[in-house]
Design a protein around this motif. Structure first.
Motif, short mmCIF file in Angstrom:
data_model
loop_
_atom_site.label_atom_id
_atom_site.label_comp_id
_atom_site.label_asym_id
_atom_site.label_seq_id
_atom_site.Cartn_x
_atom_site.Cartn_y
_atom_site.Cartn_z
N GLY A 4 -36.19 -21.94 -18.54
CA GLY A 4 -35.61 -21.40 -17.32
C GLY A 4 -34.11 -21.16 -17.45
O GLY A 4 -33.59 -20.12 -17.02
N ILE A 5 -33.41 -22.11 -18.06
CA ILE A 5 -31.96 -21.95 -18.26
C ILE A 5 -31.67 -20.73 -19.13
O ILE A 5 -30.81 -19.90 -18.80
N LEU A 6 -32.41 -20.58 -20.22
CA LEU A 6 -32.17 -19.47 -21.14
C LEU A 6 -32.55 -18.13 -20.52
O LEU A 6 -31.82 -17.14 -20.67
N ILE A 7 -33.67 -18.11 -19.84
CA ILE A 7 -34.13 -16.86 -19.22
C ILE A 7 -33.13 -16.37 -18.18
O ILE A 7 -32.77 -15.18 -18.13
N TYR A 8 -32.65 -17.29 -17.36
CA TYR A 8 -31.74 -16.86 -16.29
C TYR A 8 -30.36 -16.48 -16.81
O TYR A 8 -29.65 -15.68 -16.18
N GLU A 9 -29.96 -17.01 -17.95
CA GLU A 9 -28.74 -16.52 -18.57
C GLU A 9 -28.93 -15.06 -19.01
O GLU A 9 -28.04 -14.21 -18.82
N ALA A 10 -30.11 -14.78 -19.59
CA ALA A 10 -30.39 -13.40 -19.99
C ALA A 10 -30.43 -12.48 -18.77
O ALA A 10 -29.88 -11.36 -18.80
N LYS A 11 -31.03 -12.94 -17.69
CA LYS A 11 -31.08 -12.12 -16.47
C LYS A 11 -29.68 -11.92 -15.88
O LYS A 11 -29.36 -10.84 -15.38
N ARG A 12 -28.85 -12.96 -15.94
CA ARG A 12 -27.48 -12.84 -15.42
C ARG A 12 -26.72 -11.77 -16.19
O ARG A 12 -26.02 -10.94 -15.58
N GLN A 13 -26.86 -11.79 -17.51
CA GLN A 13 -26.16 -10.80 -18.32
C GLN A 13 -26.66 -9.39 -18.03
O GLN A 13 -25.88 -8.42 -18.11
N ARG A 14 -27.90 -9.27 -17.67
CA ARG A 14 -28.46 -7.96 -17.36
C ARG A 14 -28.16 -7.52 -15.92
O ARG A 14 -28.59 -6.45 -15.51
N LYS A 15 -27.50 -8.42 -15.19
CA LYS A 15 -27.07 -8.14 -13.80
C LYS A 15 -28.26 -7.81 -12.91
O LYS A 15 -28.17 -6.99 -11.99
N PHE A 16 -29.37 -8.50 -13.16
CA PHE A 16 -30.55 -8.32 -12.32
C PHE A 16 -30.64 -9.39 -11.26
O PHE A 16 -31.56 -9.40 -10.45
N ILE A 17 -29.71 -10.36 -11.29
CA ILE A 17 -29.70 -11.41 -10.26
C ILE A 17 -28.29 -11.58 -9.73
O ILE A 17 -27.33 -11.13 -10.35
#
Length: 267
Positions: free
Chosen positions: A254-267
């Motif tokens: 979860g930590i890793l996935i949401y870092e990837a999502k943050r960088q993609r500016k989807f959250i």
């Protein structure tokens, strides 16, 4: 006509008990059970094929079932409380169980975004509860695919369906060997980031996950195999600030996935 079954000795009921309890029966018959209203709601739009619905009328009405799923082509079976209790997996339930056909979870059936897909890979998770939690995390982040490498339990295990709260049906799921998955990812130019307690591992926040990315996690007990570590584009690590050196696999993912999502500016 709606069929009615009240005998525990009915052959269909005996068959369904085996389907609930035995992985080899699920694999051979390519059938499995789905229990609960929410799970039925999710599977209704997932592409899985439903064959039968069994319901206990004192727990759920036929009208309610029809509001959840189109029953026109389905066999509907009303069962007694004793029969329902025999085939149900959960002690607290909602009175409805569906019989569904298994899907082919081969890698070639994955439908990926053509641009920068985000994929989660879990190597050899054994505990259905961990798999269910990973599926919930993957659904929450709306990743493009969730892949199990070298699976040790069948994905239609009732415990996986229960612990995933039906997210088995909301994710783009596949299984394969580690070799098959590595080849699959490399052929598609998807970067591989392996979560690992290694000397060469770098802080997970220092990486760029905006390209096609596969985040790979292993079990808490054994971590990832050398085959993954030797084929990764980068081994990454989540800093541990306390006394222990690891955390639950679904939490790490979860930590890793949401870092990837943050960088993609989807959250």
């Amino acid at each position: 006509m709606i069929k009615q079954i009240s005998s525990l000795q009915n052959q269909l009921i005996k068959d369904l008990v085996l389907l609930k309890e035995k992985s080899k029966v699920r694999k051979k018959s390519r059938r499995f059970l789905i229990e609960g209203k929410r799970e039925l709601e999710l599977v209704a739009t997932s592409g899985y094929s439903i064959e039968k619905i069994l319901f206990e009328p004192s727990l759920i009405s036929l009208e309610t079932i029809k509001q959840i799923i189109d029953t026109k082509e389905l066999e509907l079976i009303e069962v007694s409380n004793d029969v329902y209790s025999k085939i149900a997996y959960r002690s607290t339930t909602e009175g409805v169980i569906a019989v569904a056909k298994s899907k082919d979870l081969g890698l070639n059936n994955l439908k990926l975004s053509p641009e920068s897909p985000l994929i989660v890979v879990a190597e050899a998770p054994e505990k259905p509860g961990n798999i269910g939690a990973l599926l919930r995390t993957a659904d929450a982040a709306n990743v493009d695919a969730f892949i199990i490498a070298n699976p040790r339990t069948d994905m239609n295990n009732p415990n996986i369906i229960r612990s995933s709260v039906g997210c088995l049906f909301t994710n783009n799921v596949a299984t394969g060997t580690t070799s098959e998955i590595i080849t699959f990812l490399k052929e598609r130019n998807i970067r591989i980031y392996c979560a690992a307690l290694k000397e060469d591992s770098e802080n997970y926040t220092s990486q760029n996950y905006t390209f096609g990315t596969a985040i790979v996690v292993g079990t808490e007990a054994t971590g990832l195999s050398d085959q993954w570590l030797n084929n990764s584009d980068k081994n990454i690590i989540i800093p541990m600030l306390g006394k222990i050196d690891s955390m639950n696999v679904s939490v790490s993912a979860g930590i890793l996935i949401y870092e990837a999502k943050r960088q993609r500016k989807f959250i």
